[in-house]
Design a protein around this motif. Structure first.
Motif, PDB file in Angstrom:
ATOM      1  N   VAL A 242       0.822  -1.206   0.000  1.00  0.00           N
ATOM      2  CA  VAL A 242       0.000   0.000   0.000  1.00  0.00           C
ATOM      3  C   VAL A 242       0.858   1.259   0.000  1.00  0.00           C
ATOM      4  O   VAL A 242       0.588   2.209  -0.751  1.00  0.00           O
ATOM      5  CB  VAL A 242      -0.956   0.020   1.207  1.00  0.00           C
ATOM      6  N   ASP A 243       1.911   1.286   0.832  1.00  0.00           N
ATOM      7  CA  ASP A 243       2.713   2.503   0.887  1.00  0.00           C
ATOM      8  C   ASP A 243       3.418   2.756  -0.438  1.00  0.00           C
ATOM      9  O   ASP A 243       3.535   3.911  -0.880  1.00  0.00           O
ATOM     10  CB  ASP A 243       3.713   2.485   2.051  1.00  0.00           C
ATOM     11  N   VAL A 245       2.289   1.957  -3.411  1.00  0.00           N
ATOM     12  CA  VAL A 245       1.276   2.464  -4.340  1.00  0.00           C
ATOM     13  C   VAL A 245       0.995   3.941  -4.071  1.00  0.00           C
ATOM     14  O   VAL A 245       0.928   4.760  -4.992  1.00  0.00           O
ATOM     15  CB  VAL A 245      -0.019   1.629  -4.236  1.00  0.00           C
ATOM     16  N   LEU A 246       0.862   4.303  -2.802  1.00  0.00           N
ATOM     17  CA  LEU A 246       0.605   5.710  -2.470  1.00  0.00           C
ATOM     18  C   LEU A 246       1.782   6.604  -2.839  1.00  0.00           C
ATOM     19  O   LEU A 246       1.598   7.741  -3.273  1.00  0.00           O
ATOM     20  CB  LEU A 246       0.299   5.838  -0.983  1.00  0.00           C
ATOM     21  N   TRP A 285      -5.660  -1.802   5.111  1.00  0.00           N
ATOM     22  CA  TRP A 285      -5.002  -0.507   4.923  1.00  0.00           C
ATOM     23  C   TRP A 285      -5.489   0.245   3.686  1.00  0.00           C
ATOM     24  O   TRP A 285      -5.861   1.411   3.773  1.00  0.00           O
ATOM     25  CB  TRP A 285      -3.491  -0.719   4.788  1.00  0.00           C
ATOM     26  N   ALA A 286      -5.449  -0.422   2.544  1.00  0.00           N
ATOM     27  CA  ALA A 286      -5.769   0.263   1.286  1.00  0.00           C
ATOM     28  C   ALA A 286      -7.219   0.730   1.262  1.00  0.00           C
ATOM     29  O   ALA A 286      -7.519   1.826   0.772  1.00  0.00           O
ATOM     30  CB  ALA A 286      -5.499  -0.666   0.103  1.00  0.00           C
ATOM     31  N   TRP A 287      -8.128  -0.092   1.787  1.00  0.00           N
ATOM     32  CA  TRP A 287      -9.542   0.293   1.796  1.00  0.00           C
ATOM     33  C   TRP A 287      -9.747   1.520   2.675  1.00  0.00           C
ATOM     34  O   TRP A 287     -10.495   2.436   2.321  1.00  0.00           O
ATOM     35  CB  TRP A 287     -10.401  -0.870   2.283  1.00  0.00           C
ATOM     36  N   GLN A 290      -8.166   4.594   0.988  1.00  0.00           N
ATOM     37  CA  GLN A 290      -9.013   5.017  -0.126  1.00  0.00           C
ATOM     38  C   GLN A 290     -10.246   5.758   0.371  1.00  0.00           C
ATOM     39  O   GLN A 290     -10.633   6.797  -0.181  1.00  0.00           O
ATOM     40  CB  GLN A 290      -9.426   3.797  -0.954  1.00  0.00           C
ATOM     41  N   LEU A 307      -5.449   2.766  -6.105  1.00  0.00           N
ATOM     42  CA  LEU A 307      -5.665   1.954  -4.903  1.00  0.00           C
ATOM     43  C   LEU A 307      -6.799   0.951  -5.119  1.00  0.00           C
ATOM     44  O   LEU A 307      -6.682  -0.223  -4.751  1.00  0.00           O
ATOM     45  CB  LEU A 307      -6.008   2.863  -3.717  1.00  0.00           C
ATOM     46  N   PHE A 311      -6.192  -2.947  -4.916  1.00  0.00           N
ATOM     47  CA  PHE A 311      -6.768  -3.577  -3.727  1.00  0.00           C
ATOM     48  C   PHE A 311      -8.292  -3.516  -3.806  1.00  0.00           C
ATOM     49  O   PHE A 311      -8.935  -2.765  -3.080  1.00  0.00           O
ATOM     50  CB  PHE A 311      -6.278  -2.876  -2.461  1.00  0.00           C
TER      51      PHE A 311
END
Length: 339
Positions: A242-243, A245-246, A285-287, A290, A307, A311
């Motif tokens: 996730v990090d 991707v962000l 995390w991703a949800w 987002q 995101l 995910f």
């Protein structure tokens, strides 16, 4: 203040799991502007502290001293998964500082990335300390210790000069007194910090907006670290993290930590954001990120869409068939709405 219901997971339309936690979003004045649950909930930072732990060494000049690349700086702030590109950069960093992995106190490990682990095992690879997901952080601090002629064997002890400097730096970035930070021991053997989520949000905002940092050398170090993180997002986490991707969004600085803690900040909007999932899960995390970005009206829809694509909310079984879904349940509130 009670925790908030963050995510529900459904299987065949029946709720199977519920994840509770806390969210804190602060502005450049250090005020909580949005929250869910208790924005001042005290949590251990775990690996979300890694960008801050890299500051003292970069501030002291280890990048120039060892001729570090952006990849090597980024991996000092990473929870890498020991993918091939991670191992290559780690070995480069080890060679540059002139210290082998036998100097690391973190445990010997296998790669955390599934494909890399399988390939490693097919090649009869054994566990190695450099494969530990915190090895980049350890190598950076060992390099700083060597440059300053500090003792190397005790580099992870609380009273070591570098660890004392890290604690002072963490408190300064969070805007709190050192005495407000409780110390534990992280999985890799380093001191780990317990502090209010709101303080961690303030610290993350300074990562994204270093103009808020009064000390010029610290400000320059933060700019170097976060620039490397944005330039090399895969070094910070890895494929499907996730990090990472962000961090593809140059407006965001992000880093996750074990046991459900996550921090990120928005540069243009000047907001620091942290959350803690109480059951320690990170699948959500991703949800949650987002939903936060959507609720605050984040203008870069590409990041939100990225995101969602990486995910999706659908839950699949081992064969890839959709068998359920996850829904975010929280609504962010301003302090006025909470009164």
């Amino acid at each position: 203040m009670e925790s908030a219901l963050l995510v529900k997971e459904y299987r065949a339309g029946v709720m199977e799991c519920a994840h509770f936690g806390h969210i804190s979003i602060t502005n450049e004045k250090g005020n909580v502007v949005y929250s869910a649950g208790n924005p001042h909930f005290r949590a251990f930072t775990r690996s979300s502290a890694k960008p801050f732990q890299a500051i003292p060494g970069i501030r002291a000049g280890i990048a120039a001293h060892y001729g570090l690349s952006s990849e090597e700086i980024a991996i000092m702030a990473s929870s890498h998964r020991s993918e091939p590109e991670h191992i290559q950069v780690l070995e480069q960093l080890s060679a540059k500082i002139g210290l082998g992995e036998e100097c690391l106190i973190c445990a010997a490990s296998y790669p955390l990335n599934e494909e890399s682990r399988n390939q490693w095992l097919r090649n009869q690879g054994e566990k190695r300390r450099i494969l530990h997901n915190c090895s980049g952080k350890h190598l950076g601090i060992l390099g700083y210790s060597r440059m300053k002629n500090f003792d190397l064997e005790s580099y992870a002890e609380r009273e070591h000069p570098v660890q004392r400097e890290i604690l002072e730096t963490m408190a300064g970035m969070a805007g709190i007194d050192q005495k407000e930070i409780e110390l534990g021991t992280d999985g890799c053997g380093f001191p780990v910090f317990s502090l209010p989520l709101s303080a961690l949000s303030n610290a993350y905002l300074k990562l994204a907006c270093p103009d808020l940092i009064e000390d010029a050398p610290t400000r320059a170090a933060v700019e170097t670290i976060t620039s490397a993180m944005n330039d090399q997002p895969l070094m910070v986490g890895g494929t499907g993290r996730v990090d990472s991707v962000l961090l593809e969004d140059s407006n965001i600085v992000a880093k996750g930590g074990f046991k459900g803690v996550f921090g990120f900040a928005l540069k243009k909007e000047r907001l620091g954001i942290t959350f803690k999932i109480l059951d320690g899960s990170e699948e959500e995390w991703a949800w949650i990120a987002q939903s936060i970005l959507t609720q605050i009206g984040y203008s870069n829809r590409t990041t939100i869409e990225r995101l969602a694509k990486a995910f999706p909310p659908e839950i699949r079984n081992d064969a890839g068939k959709i068998v359920g879904r996850a829904d975010c349940e929280f609504v962010l509130h301003s302090p006025e709405e909470s009164v």
